[in-house]
Design a protein around this motif. Structure first.
Motif, PDB file in Angstrom:
ATOM      1  N   THR A 187       1.012  -1.424  -0.247  1.00 51.63           N
ATOM      2  CA  THR A 187      -0.292   0.334   0.166  1.00 51.63           C
ATOM      3  C   THR A 187       1.414   1.118  -0.283  1.00 51.63           C
ATOM      4  OG1 THR A 187      -0.139  -0.091   2.561  1.00 51.63           O
ATOM      5  CG2 THR A 187      -1.703  -0.956   1.181  1.00 51.63           C
ATOM      6  N   THR A 188       2.039   1.381  -0.631  1.00 52.86           N
ATOM      7  CA  THR A 188       3.041   1.769  -0.383  1.00 52.86           C
ATOM      8  C   THR A 188       3.915   2.379  -1.378  1.00 52.86           C
ATOM      9  OG1 THR A 188       4.281   3.250   1.026  1.00 52.86           O
ATOM     10  CG2 THR A 188       5.067   1.288   0.279  1.00 52.86           C
ATOM     11  N   GLY A 189       4.062   3.458  -1.580  1.00 56.78           N
ATOM     12  CA  GLY A 189       4.844   3.983  -3.241  1.00 56.78           C
ATOM     13  C   GLY A 189       4.978   5.481  -3.460  1.00 56.78           C
ATOM     14  N   SER A 190       5.582   5.514  -4.931  1.00 52.82           N
ATOM     15  CA  SER A 190       6.200   7.325  -4.744  1.00 52.82           C
ATOM     16  C   SER A 190       6.162   7.622  -5.855  1.00 52.82           C
ATOM     17  CB  SER A 190       7.777   7.106  -4.434  1.00 52.82           C
ATOM     18  OG  SER A 190       8.438   8.365  -3.883  1.00 52.82           O
ATOM     19  N   THR A 211       3.090   3.547  -9.785  1.00 50.22           N
ATOM     20  CA  THR A 211       1.160   3.057  -9.595  1.00 50.22           C
ATOM     21  C   THR A 211       1.081   1.729  -9.110  1.00 50.22           C
ATOM     22  OG1 THR A 211       1.142   4.142 -11.196  1.00 50.22           O
ATOM     23  CG2 THR A 211      -1.115   2.486 -11.011  1.00 50.22           C
ATOM     24  N   ILE A 212       0.561   1.511  -7.381  1.00 49.51           N
ATOM     25  CA  ILE A 212       0.283   0.452  -6.810  1.00 49.51           C
ATOM     26  C   ILE A 212      -1.502  -0.311  -7.082  1.00 49.51           C
ATOM     27  CG2 ILE A 212       2.428   0.916  -5.319  1.00 49.51           C
ATOM     28  CD1 ILE A 212      -0.125   2.278  -3.409  1.00 49.51           C
ATOM     29  N   VAL A 270      -3.315   3.199  -7.937  1.00 47.35           N
ATOM     30  CA  VAL A 270      -2.993   4.089  -7.045  1.00 47.35           C
ATOM     31  C   VAL A 270      -2.127   4.720  -7.574  1.00 47.35           C
ATOM     32  CG1 VAL A 270      -2.889   5.831  -5.276  1.00 47.35           C
ATOM     33  CG2 VAL A 270      -4.898   4.620  -5.728  1.00 47.35           C
ATOM     34  N   MET A 271      -1.491   6.243  -8.600  1.00 52.20           N
ATOM     35  CA  MET A 271      -0.733   6.357  -9.182  1.00 52.20           C
ATOM     36  C   MET A 271      -0.230   7.597  -7.804  1.00 52.20           C
ATOM     37  SD  MET A 271       0.805   7.685 -12.817  1.00 52.20           S
ATOM     38  CE  MET A 271       0.163   9.285 -12.912  1.00 52.20           C
ATOM     39  N   PHE A 272       1.023   7.731  -7.403  1.00 55.02           N
ATOM     40  CA  PHE A 272       1.280   9.330  -6.647  1.00 55.02           C
ATOM     41  C   PHE A 272       2.248   9.886  -7.942  1.00 55.02           C
ATOM     42  CE2 PHE A 272       1.946   5.437  -4.195  1.00 55.02           C
ATOM     43  CZ  PHE A 272       1.141   5.462  -2.916  1.00 55.02           C
ATOM     44  N   VAL A 273       1.374  11.129  -7.308  1.00 53.91           N
ATOM     45  CA  VAL A 273       1.556  12.426  -7.916  1.00 53.91           C
ATOM     46  C   VAL A 273       2.182  13.622  -7.625  1.00 53.91           C
ATOM     47  CG1 VAL A 273       0.282  14.649  -9.642  1.00 53.91           C
ATOM     48  CG2 VAL A 273      -0.794  12.215  -9.520  1.00 53.91           C
ATOM     49  N   LEU A 284      -3.838   9.429  -8.252  1.00 55.77           N
ATOM     50  CA  LEU A 284      -4.504   9.391  -9.446  1.00 55.77           C
ATOM     51  C   LEU A 284      -5.211   8.339  -8.832  1.00 55.77           C
ATOM     52  CD1 LEU A 284      -6.085  10.416 -11.830  1.00 55.77           C
ATOM     53  CD2 LEU A 284      -3.434   9.517 -12.857  1.00 55.77           C
ATOM     54  N   ILE A 285      -6.621   8.171  -8.314  1.00 58.48           N
ATOM     55  CA  ILE A 285      -7.313   6.980  -8.007  1.00 58.48           C
ATOM     56  C   ILE A 285      -8.217   6.522  -9.301  1.00 58.48           C
ATOM     57  CG2 ILE A 285      -8.795   5.924  -6.400  1.00 58.48           C
ATOM     58  CD1 ILE A 285      -8.497   8.283  -4.587  1.00 58.48           C
ATOM     59  N   SER A 286      -7.665   5.279  -9.626  1.00 58.13           N
ATOM     60  CA  SER A 286      -8.376   4.479 -10.967  1.00 58.13           C
ATOM     61  C   SER A 286      -9.173   3.761 -10.974  1.00 58.13           C
ATOM     62  CB  SER A 286      -7.415   4.435 -11.801  1.00 58.13           C
ATOM     63  OG  SER A 286      -6.387   5.472 -12.548  1.00 58.13           O
ATOM     64  N   VAL A 287     -10.980   3.598 -10.908  1.00 57.26           N
ATOM     65  CA  VAL A 287     -11.502   2.254 -10.294  1.00 57.26           C
ATOM     66  C   VAL A 287     -12.255   1.601 -11.312  1.00 57.26           C
ATOM     67  CG1 VAL A 287     -13.930   2.287  -8.876  1.00 57.26           C
ATOM     68  CG2 VAL A 287     -12.517   4.301  -8.549  1.00 57.26           C
ATOM     69  N   LYS A 288     -12.039   1.040 -11.016  1.00 60.78           N
ATOM     70  CA  LYS A 288     -11.976  -0.935 -12.312  1.00 60.78           C
ATOM     71  C   LYS A 288     -14.053  -0.396 -12.466  1.00 60.78           C
ATOM     72  CE  LYS A 288     -11.813  -5.121 -13.605  1.00 60.78           C
ATOM     73  NZ  LYS A 288     -11.630  -6.874 -13.338  1.00 60.78           N
ATOM     74  N   ASN A 289     -14.227   0.209 -13.957  1.00 57.34           N
ATOM     75  CA  ASN A 289     -15.549   0.476 -14.198  1.00 57.34           C
ATOM     76  C   ASN A 289     -16.392   2.204 -13.576  1.00 57.34           C
ATOM     77  OD1 ASN A 289     -16.070  -2.581 -15.214  1.00 57.34           O
ATOM     78  ND2 ASN A 289     -16.224  -3.346 -13.473  1.00 57.34           N
TER      79      ASN A 289
END
Length: 266
Positions: free
Chosen positions: A121-124, A128-129, A138-141, A165-170
């Motif tokens: 649940t982490t990134g930079s 994108t995770i 989720v992409m960290f911006v 940037l949160i991308s939700v399926k459908n």
């Protein structure tokens, strides 16, 4: 009678063959920068959940209703964005999505349950995770802002500030700016954003005019203003934002939500 039976049978076949109505994603604003995102399958995400902010007259009721939360996403370590994170996490078991430094600071200085953070649940920035079995990415911006965290012993480093940037399926692709000024690399998100949740309050973030320029650069399908009128010092208004969007011919992109209002997204 036979014709009626045949007609009834045909109608039933048509009904059974019709696709079920697709579930909708829902985005609820709790005031300030706090949002809830419910995916079409019912997963619950909270972003910067200061539910008890002074703009929310139903704060206690809203907090009590948040029994099921899958993920809490934080843009940075300021108190008006951390908000009620720890209380909600302890009650719901929600995992924390944030940059590594902020995750560690939340555990060390705010009492966030350590078992509810992990590498998944982490990134930079730029990374994108994939979460919830691929239902959410989720992409960290980056963001232009401060990264301190206030504690009882004084300020500590809470990691670099950012947006998500949160991308939700459908569902929608949601860009939550966090607290930020306008910056040129926002243009790189053009074509990737359906719903933009952006700060307009001025003083600590970009104001209405610079926020409108950010919308012009990214061209989302819808722009929802946030982080304004919570306190008197946040002088930017939705009306000023709409007027500024009009200079680019984009005023129809704005959707002002009332505190507590949910936006359904097909």
């Amino acid at each position: 009678m036979k014709r009626l039976c045949l007609l009834f049978t045909t109608l039933m076949l048509l009904v059974s063959a019709a696709p079920a109505l697709a579930a909708q994603a829902q985005i609820t604003w709790y005031g300030h920068a706090a949002f809830k995102v419910v995916t079409p399958s019912g997963k619950v995400l909270l972003v910067d959940p200061w539910i008890s902010n002074p703009a929310n007259p139903n704060a206690q009721k809203d907090l009590e209703s948040l029994q099921k939360v899958d993920l809490i996403l934080l843009t940075h370590g300021h108190g008006d964005h951390i908000g009620d994170t720890v209380e909600i996490a302890k009650k719901s078991g929600a995992r924390l999505v944030a940059v590594p430094e902020l995750q560690k600071a939340m555990v060390a200085h705010k009492g966030f349950p350590e078992k509810q953070i992990d590498r998944a649940t982490t990134g930079s920035f730029g990374g994108t995770i994939s979460l919830l079995d691929g239902e959410v990415t989720v992409m960290f911006v980056p963001a232009v802002h401060g990264g301190g965290m206030d504690t009882e012993k004084g300020p500590v480093y809470g990691g670099p500030p950012g947006g998500l940037l949160i991308s939700v399926k459908n569902g929608p692709r949601i860009y939550h700016t966090g607290d930020t000024d306008l910056f040129g690399d926002m243009a790189l998100l053009k074509g990737q954003v359906d719903l933009m949740l952006l700060c307009i309050g001025d003083k600590f973030t970009m104001g209405p005019q610079r926020a409108a320029r950010a919308v012009e650069m990214i061209r989302p399908k819808l722009a929802v203003p946030m982080h304004f009128e919570t306190f008197p010092v946040l002088t930017g208004t939705a009306e000023q934002f709409s007027k500024s969007l009009r200079t680019y011919g984009l005023e129809l992109l704005m959707r002002r939500l009332k505190v507590g209002e949910a936006l359904a997204w097909n």
